[in-house]
Design an enzyme around this catalytic site. Structure first.
Site, PDB file in Angstrom:
ATOM      1  N   LYS A  50      26.680  -3.738  -2.240  1.00  0.00           N
ATOM      2  CA  LYS A  50      28.148  -3.659  -2.401  1.00  0.00           C
ATOM      3  C   LYS A  50      28.786  -2.925  -1.233  1.00  0.00           C
ATOM      4  O   LYS A  50      29.996  -2.698  -1.223  1.00  0.00           O
ATOM      5  CB  LYS A  50      28.490  -2.915  -3.698  1.00  0.00           C
ATOM      6  CG  LYS A  50      27.877  -3.504  -4.951  1.00  0.00           C
ATOM      7  CD  LYS A  50      28.127  -2.571  -6.137  1.00  0.00           C
ATOM      8  CE  LYS A  50      27.118  -2.821  -7.246  1.00  0.00           C
ATOM      9  NZ  LYS A  50      27.087  -1.711  -8.209  1.00  0.00           N
TER      10      LYS A  50
ATOM     11  N   HIS B 159       5.061   5.788  11.539  1.00  0.00           N
ATOM     12  CA  HIS B 159       4.543   5.627  10.176  1.00  0.00           C
ATOM     13  C   HIS B 159       3.605   6.815   9.918  1.00  0.00           C
ATOM     14  O   HIS B 159       2.390   6.678   9.883  1.00  0.00           O
ATOM     15  CB  HIS B 159       3.788   4.296  10.086  1.00  0.00           C
ATOM     16  CG  HIS B 159       3.535   3.803   8.696  1.00  0.00           C
ATOM     17  ND1 HIS B 159       3.686   4.583   7.565  1.00  0.00           N
ATOM     18  CD2 HIS B 159       3.097   2.586   8.252  1.00  0.00           C
ATOM     19  CE1 HIS B 159       3.370   3.862   6.499  1.00  0.00           C
ATOM     20  NE2 HIS B 159       3.020   2.654   6.879  1.00  0.00           N
TER      21      HIS B 159
ATOM     22  N   ARG C 171      11.202   3.952   3.245  1.00  0.00           N
ATOM     23  CA  ARG C 171      10.880   3.001   4.315  1.00  0.00           C
ATOM     24  C   ARG C 171      12.163   2.260   4.663  1.00  0.00           C
ATOM     25  O   ARG C 171      12.879   1.782   3.773  1.00  0.00           O
ATOM     26  CB  ARG C 171       9.807   2.001   3.874  1.00  0.00           C
ATOM     27  CG  ARG C 171       9.623   0.867   4.874  1.00  0.00           C
ATOM     28  CD  ARG C 171       8.429   0.003   4.584  1.00  0.00           C
ATOM     29  NE  ARG C 171       7.190   0.711   4.899  1.00  0.00           N
ATOM     30  CZ  ARG C 171       5.977   0.160   4.830  1.00  0.00           C
ATOM     31  NH1 ARG C 171       5.854  -1.098   4.439  1.00  0.00           N
ATOM     32  NH2 ARG C 171       4.910   0.855   5.132  1.00  0.00           N
TER      33      ARG C 171
ATOM     34  N   ARG D   2       0.803  -1.232   0.000  1.00  0.00           N
ATOM     35  CA  ARG D   2       0.000   0.000   0.000  1.00  0.00           C
ATOM     36  C   ARG D   2       0.829   1.273   0.000  1.00  0.00           C
ATOM     37  O   ARG D   2       0.567   2.196  -0.769  1.00  0.00           O
ATOM     38  CB  ARG D   2      -0.889   0.062   1.251  1.00  0.00           C
ATOM     39  CG  ARG D   2      -2.192  -0.630   1.142  1.00  0.00           C
ATOM     40  CD  ARG D   2      -2.550  -1.198   2.492  1.00  0.00           C
ATOM     41  NE  ARG D   2      -1.581  -2.221   2.811  1.00  0.00           N
ATOM     42  CZ  ARG D   2      -1.663  -3.483   2.347  1.00  0.00           C
ATOM     43  NH1 ARG D   2      -2.700  -3.837   1.637  1.00  0.00           N
ATOM     44  NH2 ARG D   2      -0.731  -4.383   2.615  1.00  0.00           N
ATOM     45  N   THR D   3       1.790   1.343   0.901  1.00  0.00           N
ATOM     46  CA  THR D   3       2.474   2.625   1.103  1.00  0.00           C
ATOM     47  C   THR D   3       3.229   3.009  -0.166  1.00  0.00           C
ATOM     48  O   THR D   3       3.099   4.134  -0.662  1.00  0.00           O
ATOM     49  CB  THR D   3       3.429   2.533   2.316  1.00  0.00           C
ATOM     50  OG1 THR D   3       2.697   2.010   3.418  1.00  0.00           O
ATOM     51  CG2 THR D   3       3.985   3.886   2.675  1.00  0.00           C
TER      52      THR D   3
HETATM   53  N1   CP Z   1      -0.133  -0.122   5.924  1.00  0.00           N
HETATM   54  C1   CP Z   1       1.057  -0.376   5.321  1.00  0.00           C
HETATM   55  O1   CP Z   1       2.086   0.232   5.652  1.00  0.00           O
HETATM   56  O2   CP Z   1       0.985  -1.303   4.342  1.00  0.00           O
HETATM   57  P1   CP Z   1       2.225  -1.784   3.453  1.00  0.00           P
HETATM   58  O3   CP Z   1       3.223  -2.418   4.388  1.00  0.00           O
HETATM   59  O4   CP Z   1       1.658  -2.718   2.448  1.00  0.00           O
HETATM   60  O5   CP Z   1       2.821  -0.557   2.836  1.00  0.00           O
END
Ligand code: CP
Length: 315
Positions: A80, A129, A101, A51-52
């Site tokens: 590397k 998050h 992320r 999703r993110t």
């Molecule tokens: N909610 C969320 O962060 O989903 P993903 O890990 O799929 O990005």
């Protein structure tokens, strides 16, 4: 331009959160335009995501930006030995904003300190998050008509679940009462409970999870047990299926109670609930597109007025 990174949602005031919700609502009305034409957005995902990453990339694409990046660090020169610092400096040569992320808590903060372009934290370990929280707030506001004085039940992995930690910090402006429902091994960590006390956030801890426990909820926020954070997989096996929301537990729920989940779902919500009027997790995730359009524009210095008066909308 001032570097307006989004590292933690705790940086935002009540007014700023409401401003971003308004901007997300504008994007929900008009998701397609050329507002970001000529810009390049980088998505660096050192951890898996559906999703993110895809909603950030869709957000950028629908506003006319171009997207570069990776979904798997194994295909980068990190294998590397290239450091995070050098990776960020390099990508900032190419892109106007970096969405990252990373599995390490604090990685987004570090990246924001060294990057000449804004960093958007798309999740750093078990820490924060913030973009998920923006879409959570958007979902709560849309379904409840307010963010104030709500009974918010957080269920599942409250130890490792970064989304619940971010939500706590954002909701401090809105006088919520939180209810923590977790197995002992995955209880809300002490420092987050201290955070609640320091910010006058009311909270109640429950060990039972049944029809009566959740009957006063406005928001029932289910979470997945975060397998990837466990060092002992036996412990994961012991707790993974502890709290499953079943359809027959909704009999006493408030009429407008909504079930949220950051997703992915593993075994926290029975599939038979998906068509129940209380279920809102897929709509919640759809709102992530608009919330993330707002976040990208905001860190790039594009104002709500510019979004409202945007002449490049594609109908
Ligand atoms: N909610 C969320 O962060 O989903 P993903 O890990 O799929 O990005």
């Amino acid at each position: 331009m001032e570097n307006k990174s989004l590292v933690t949602i705790a940086e935002h005031s009540r007014e700023k959160l409401e401003y971003l919700i308004k901007m997300a609502a504008e994007f929900e009305k008009h998701p397609n335009s050329r507002l970001l034409e000529g810009r390049v957005v980088a998505t660096l995902f050192f951890e898996p995501s559906t999703r993110t990453r895809l909603s950030f990339e869709t957000a950028a694409n629908r506003l006319g930006a171009r997207v570069i990046g990776f979904a798997d660090p194994k295909v980068t020169s990190g294998t590397k030995g290239e450091t995070l610092k050098d990776t960020i400096i390099m990508v900032s040569n190419y892109a106007d904003v970096i969405i990252m992320r990373h599995y390490l808590e604090g990685a987004a903060r570090y990246a924001a300190e060294i990057s000449p372009v804004p960093i958007i934290n798309a999740g750093d370990g078990a820490n924060q998050h913030p973009s998920q929280t923006m879409l959570d707030l958007y979902a709560i506001y849309k379904t409840q008509g307010t963010l104030d004085n709500l009974q918010v039940y957080l269920v599942g992995d409250l130890k490792y679940g970064r989304t619940v930690h971010s939500l706590l910090t954002a909701m401090r402006h809105f006088s919520p009462t939180f209810h923590f429902i977790a197995p002992e091994e995955l209880a809300m960590p002490g420092h987050w409970k201290q955070y609640c006390r320091d910010h006058n956030i009311k909270y109640v801890e429950h060990s039972d999870f049944n029809e009566d426990t959740i009957k006063d909820a406005d928001i029932l926020y289910m979470t997945r047990v975060q397998k990837e954070r466990f060092t002992d997989l036996m412990e994961y096996e012991r707790v993974k299926d502890r709290y499953l929301l079943k359809r027959n537990m909704l009999g006493k729920a408030k009429e407008n109670m909504k079930i949220l989940h950051p997703l992915p779902r593993v075994n926290e919500i029975e599939y038979s609930i998906d068509d129940d009027p209380h279920a809102y997790y897929f709509e919640q995730a759809r709102g992530g597109l608009y919330a993330r359009q707002a976040i990208i524009c905001d860190v790039l210095g594009i104002s709500l007025d510019e979004v409202i008066n945007n002449k490049t909308i594609i109908q």
